[in-house]
Design a protein around this motif. Structure first.
Motif, PDB file in Angstrom:
ATOM      1  N   ILE A  59     -14.673  39.633  20.820  1.00  0.00           N
ATOM      2  CA  ILE A  59     -14.642  38.347  21.514  1.00  0.00           C
ATOM      3  C   ILE A  59     -16.060  37.804  21.579  1.00  0.00           C
ATOM      4  CG2 ILE A  59     -14.092  37.163  23.655  1.00  0.00           C
ATOM      5  CD1 ILE A  59     -12.064  39.370  24.234  1.00  0.00           C
ATOM      6  N   LYS A  60     -16.291  36.782  20.780  1.00  0.00           N
ATOM      7  CA  LYS A  60     -17.601  36.145  20.817  1.00  0.00           C
ATOM      8  C   LYS A  60     -17.426  34.645  20.607  1.00  0.00           C
ATOM      9  CE  LYS A  60     -18.375  37.792  16.173  1.00  0.00           C
ATOM     10  NZ  LYS A  60     -19.163  38.567  15.286  1.00  0.00           N
ATOM     11  N   PHE A  61     -18.330  33.915  21.156  1.00  0.00           N
ATOM     12  CA  PHE A  61     -18.298  32.455  21.088  1.00  0.00           C
ATOM     13  C   PHE A  61     -18.699  32.006  19.687  1.00  0.00           C
ATOM     14  CE2 PHE A  61     -20.247  28.256  21.700  1.00  0.00           C
ATOM     15  CZ  PHE A  61     -19.188  27.605  22.304  1.00  0.00           C
ATOM     16  N   ASP A  62     -17.868  31.132  19.094  1.00  0.00           N
ATOM     17  CA  ASP A  62     -18.155  30.592  17.773  1.00  0.00           C
ATOM     18  C   ASP A  62     -18.335  29.086  17.919  1.00  0.00           C
ATOM     19  OD1 ASP A  62     -17.978  29.480  15.161  1.00  0.00           O
ATOM     20  OD2 ASP A  62     -16.829  31.209  14.476  1.00  0.00           O
ATOM     21  N   ILE A  63     -19.543  28.612  17.749  1.00  0.00           N
ATOM     22  CA  ILE A  63     -19.862  27.201  17.954  1.00  0.00           C
ATOM     23  C   ILE A  63     -19.112  26.308  16.965  1.00  0.00           C
ATOM     24  CG2 ILE A  63     -21.937  27.158  16.497  1.00  0.00           C
ATOM     25  CD1 ILE A  63     -21.602  25.340  19.827  1.00  0.00           C
ATOM     26  N   GLN A  64     -18.932  26.743  15.712  1.00  0.00           N
ATOM     27  CA  GLN A  64     -18.238  25.919  14.712  1.00  0.00           C
ATOM     28  C   GLN A  64     -16.770  25.723  15.080  1.00  0.00           C
ATOM     29  OE1 GLN A  64     -20.799  24.620  13.653  1.00  0.00           O
ATOM     30  NE2 GLN A  64     -20.484  24.716  11.459  1.00  0.00           N
ATOM     31  N   ILE A  65     -16.121  26.798  15.474  1.00  0.00           N
ATOM     32  CA  ILE A  65     -14.713  26.692  15.872  1.00  0.00           C
ATOM     33  C   ILE A  65     -14.593  25.852  17.138  1.00  0.00           C
ATOM     34  CG2 ILE A  65     -12.735  27.997  16.757  1.00  0.00           C
ATOM     35  CD1 ILE A  65     -13.444  30.199  14.759  1.00  0.00           C
ATOM     36  N   SER A  66     -15.531  26.009  18.058  1.00  0.00           N
ATOM     37  CA  SER A  66     -15.512  25.220  19.294  1.00  0.00           C
ATOM     38  C   SER A  66     -15.680  23.737  19.003  1.00  0.00           C
ATOM     39  CB  SER A  66     -16.611  25.698  20.242  1.00  0.00           C
ATOM     40  OG  SER A  66     -16.378  27.031  20.619  1.00  0.00           O
ATOM     41  N   LYS A  67     -16.574  23.401  18.085  1.00  0.00           N
ATOM     42  CA  LYS A  67     -16.768  21.992  17.703  1.00  0.00           C
ATOM     43  C   LYS A  67     -15.490  21.420  17.080  1.00  0.00           C
ATOM     44  CE  LYS A  67     -21.745  21.885  16.886  1.00  0.00           C
ATOM     45  NZ  LYS A  67     -22.798  21.743  15.850  1.00  0.00           N
ATOM     46  N   LEU A  68     -14.860  22.203  16.209  1.00  0.00           N
ATOM     47  CA  LEU A  68     -13.623  21.747  15.573  1.00  0.00           C
ATOM     48  C   LEU A  68     -12.518  21.545  16.613  1.00  0.00           C
ATOM     49  CD1 LEU A  68     -12.009  21.046  13.037  1.00  0.00           C
ATOM     50  CD2 LEU A  68     -11.480  23.488  12.807  1.00  0.00           C
ATOM     51  N   CYS A  69     -12.392  22.486  17.539  1.00  0.00           N
ATOM     52  CA  CYS A  69     -11.389  22.358  18.602  1.00  0.00           C
ATOM     53  C   CYS A  69     -11.643  21.106  19.431  1.00  0.00           C
ATOM     54  CB  CYS A  69     -11.393  23.592  19.502  1.00  0.00           C
ATOM     55  SG  CYS A  69     -10.698  25.055  18.726  1.00  0.00           S
ATOM     56  N   PHE A  70     -12.899  20.838  19.736  1.00  0.00           N
ATOM     57  CA  PHE A  70     -13.247  19.652  20.517  1.00  0.00           C
ATOM     58  C   PHE A  70     -12.958  18.388  19.709  1.00  0.00           C
ATOM     59  CE2 PHE A  70     -16.133  16.511  22.350  1.00  0.00           C
ATOM     60  CZ  PHE A  70     -15.814  16.636  23.688  1.00  0.00           C
ATOM     61  N   LYS A  71     -13.328  18.389  18.420  1.00  0.00           N
ATOM     62  CA  LYS A  71     -13.113  17.224  17.550  1.00  0.00           C
ATOM     63  C   LYS A  71     -11.633  16.889  17.427  1.00  0.00           C
ATOM     64  CE  LYS A  71     -13.640  15.680  12.789  1.00  0.00           C
ATOM     65  NZ  LYS A  71     -12.614  16.015  11.862  1.00  0.00           N
ATOM     66  N   VAL A  72     -10.804  17.910  17.288  1.00  0.00           N
ATOM     67  CA  VAL A  72      -9.369  17.694  17.142  1.00  0.00           C
ATOM     68  C   VAL A  72      -8.711  17.463  18.499  1.00  0.00           C
ATOM     69  CG1 VAL A  72      -7.196  18.785  16.442  1.00  0.00           C
ATOM     70  CG2 VAL A  72      -9.220  19.010  14.995  1.00  0.00           C
TER      71      VAL A  72
END
Length: 169
Positions: A3-16
Motif C-alpha cells: 500500500i503506497k501512494f501513487d501520484i499518477q493514479i491519484s491524478k487520473l482518479c481526480f481527472k476522471v
C-alpha cells in the motif's frame, strides 16, 4: 509495503472523478430546485408533475443501463486500441435508444391516459394534466437517450469533462 501512494493514479482518479462529481452534484441540486418551483403551482399540477416524473424515471432506466454498458465497453476497447468497436457501440446504442424512444412515444399517445390513471385516483384534472405532460416529455425521450449513450462513451473514454458540461447544461 504493497500500500503506497501513487501520484499518477491519484491524478487520473481526480481527472476522471471530479467532473463526474460536479455533474452528479448539479443534477442533485436540480432535483431539489425543480420540485420547489413546481410546488408553487396548484395541487393538481404538483400531482401531475409527480406522476410524470415517476413515468420518466421508469423510462430512463434502460438508458441508464445502456450508458453503463457502453461506458464499460468503451473503456475496455479504448484500452485495447479498438476505437472502431467504440464507434459501432455508439451507433448501436443510439439505435437501441431510438427503438425504446419510439415505443415509448407510441405508448404515451396510445395509452398515456391509462398509464397516468394508474397513479391517480378520482381526479380527472390531474389525469388530464399528467397525460399532456407525458405526451410532452415523451417527445424528448430520444434526445435524452442520446445524452445517456454519449455520456457513457465519453466517460468510458476518460473524457469526463465534456460529459460534465453536458450534464450541467
Amino acid at each position: 509495503e504493497h500500500i503506497k501512494f501513487d501520484i499518477q493514479i491519484s491524478k487520473l482518479c481526480f481527472k476522471v472523478g471530479m467532473p463526474l462529481a460536479i455533474q452528479s452534484m448539479t443534477i442533485a441540486i436540480s432535483c431539489v430546485v425543480l420540485p420547489r418551483v413546481v410546488n408553487s403551482f396548484d395541487k393538481d399540477v404538483v400531482s401531475a408533475f409527480t406522476v410524470t416524473s415517476r413515468i420518466e424515471q421508469f423510462v430512463q432506466q434502460p438508458y441508464s443501463s445502456l450508458a453503463v454498458a457502453v461506458s464499460t465497453f468503451t473503456g475496455q476497447n479504448m484500452g485495447a486500441g479498438k476505437t472502431g468497436r467504440v464507434r459501432r457501440a455508439l451507433i448501436r446504442g443510439i439505435w437501441i435508444t431510438a427503438v425504446i424512444s419510439a415505443v415509448m412515444l407510441v405508448v404515451s399517445f396510445v395509452a398515456g391516459e391509462m398509464i397516468v390513471g394508474c397513479f391517480v385516483k378520482d381526479s380527472a384534472n390531474v389525469i388530464s394534466i399528467g397525460t399532456k405532460g407525458f405526451h410532452i416529455i415523451s417527445t424528448m425521450f430520444f434526445p435524452l437517450g442520446i445524452i445517456y449513450v454519449t455520456r457513457g462513451v465519453l466517460n468510458g473514454a476518460n473524457d469526463t469533462f465534456y460529459a460534465m458540461i453536458n450534464g450541467v447544461i
